[in-house]
Design an enzyme around this catalytic site. Structure first.
Site, mmCIF file in Angstrom:
data_model
loop_
_atom_site.group_PDB
_atom_site.id
_atom_site.type_symbol
_atom_site.label_atom_id
_atom_site.label_comp_id
_atom_site.label_asym_id
_atom_site.label_seq_id
_atom_site.Cartn_x
_atom_site.Cartn_y
_atom_site.Cartn_z
ATOM 1 N N LYS A 56 0.742 -1.272 -0.068
ATOM 2 C CA LYS A 56 0.315 0.236 -0.128
ATOM 3 C C LYS A 56 0.590 1.568 0.137
ATOM 4 O O LYS A 56 1.856 1.548 1.090
ATOM 5 C CB LYS A 56 -0.909 0.024 0.841
ATOM 6 C CG LYS A 56 -1.802 1.304 1.522
ATOM 7 C CD LYS A 56 -3.175 1.046 2.588
ATOM 8 C CE LYS A 56 -3.688 2.437 2.840
ATOM 9 N NZ LYS A 56 -2.755 3.639 2.791
ATOM 10 N N HIS A 63 -1.791 8.122 1.041
ATOM 11 C CA HIS A 63 -2.178 7.763 2.522
ATOM 12 C C HIS A 63 -2.265 9.604 2.439
ATOM 13 O O HIS A 63 -1.962 10.513 3.756
ATOM 14 C CB HIS A 63 -0.591 8.002 3.012
ATOM 15 C CG HIS A 63 -1.340 7.439 4.604
ATOM 16 N ND1 HIS A 63 -0.775 5.805 4.862
ATOM 17 C CD2 HIS A 63 -0.840 7.950 5.726
ATOM 18 C CE1 HIS A 63 -0.912 6.061 5.442
ATOM 19 N NE2 HIS A 63 -1.594 6.632 6.145
#
Length: 294
Positions: free
Chosen positions: A167, A191
């Site tokens: 991720k 993020h």
């Protein structure tokens, strides 16, 4: 016009710049069912890998997981201790555990082994928490972090024995390295705007899809607030999308409220699929999208 350095605004503006054509003839009632790593789900709209939701609502992490289970949706779990992850999995939510890039790889290994043992169906690493904003390694709640090499990621892939996902991919450069390391999937994410002027995930998504050659699933995170947003990600090649901050205010009202919104977003997605001639998630077509230039 003054340009914003806020990646969340950049991301929202990019979402809103994408327009759709309609395709009514020969269209059918669509299916939003999805298969991932041998499991079937009712929707490509997943929860996001959030952490510390107890600050938002009592037992927030468990409430969040129960909502995913109620929707038969993929649930992602972020940072937290072993007991919390066990309570999440105990809800019945099919869970992917995302682990921080701890400086000590023994802690990474321990967390992988624990996630596998209690029944997570995939694990992964949040690579964009490696550095702080001053050029040093990050420290998250007192825990030291460190950037990982492609070789280290390959080691994590091997030790997991279940699908391993990275991720925080926001470039074809990192996507290709994840492929080289044997990752089973990647999450395109900035993020929540960790770095100013970060590219919008959808802007770079087609390049990332091209880099991985449709060999592994690509997921999209950040700024998704509607079924329309989800549709645009899927049309541009994403396998599924994660929704986090949009759902957080609902946690105080319980799992049912969160699940209700997730189901509503899936209905919104189905509505757009019907009006653009998409019968199922395997027949998404990027040519339906046009970029606004006016």
């Amino acid at each position: 016009m003054e340009l914003s350095s806020n990646p969340d605004k950049i991301t929202r503006d990019y979402f809103d710049s994408l327009l759709l054509e309609t395709r009514y003839l020969d269209s059918v009632i669509p299916s939003t069912e999805m298969e991932l790593f041998g499991k079937r789900f009712s929707s490509p709209i997943m929860t996001a890998a959030l952490s510390h939701l107890g600050n938002t609502a009592p037992d927030g992490m468990t409430v969040y997981a129960k909502a995913a289970a109620m929707c038969n949706a993929v649930h992602w779990a972020g940072m937290g201790d072993d007991r919390e992850l066990e309570s999440i999995v105990a809800t019945g939510a099919k869970t992917i555990k995302i682990i921080k890039p701890h400086a000590d790889n023994r802690e990474v290994q321990r967390k992988i082994e624990h996630a596998v043992k209690i029944g997570c169906f995939a694990v992964g690493m949040d690579i964009d928490h490696a550095f702080n904003s001053e050029g040093g390694y990050d420290n998250v709640f007192g825990l030291p972090m460190k950037a990982k090499t492609t070789e280290e990621i390959a080691e994590f892939v091997a030790m997991a024995g279940i699908p391993f996902i990275v991720k925080g991919v926001l470039s074809p450069f990192d996507a290709e390295k994840c492929m080289r390391a044997g990752c089973a999937g990647i999450v395109v994410s900035h993020h929540h705007g960790m770095m100013p002027y970060s590219v919008a995930p959808l802007m770079v998504l087609p390049e990332i899809i091209n880099a991985v050659g449709n060999q592994i699933p690509v997921f999209v995170d950040c700024g998704i607030i509607s079924g329309m947003d989800a549709y645009k990600c899927l049309a541009l090649g994403a396998k599924a999308v994660s929704v986090g901050r949009h759902l957080m205010p609902l946690l105080k009202d319980g799992s049912e409220a969160v699940a209700s919104r997730m189901k509503a977003m899936n209905a919104e997605l189905a509505g757009v699929m019907a009006r653009t001639g998409v019968a199922n998630l395997n027949t998404m077509d990027s040519t339906v999208i046009h970029r606004r230039t006016f």
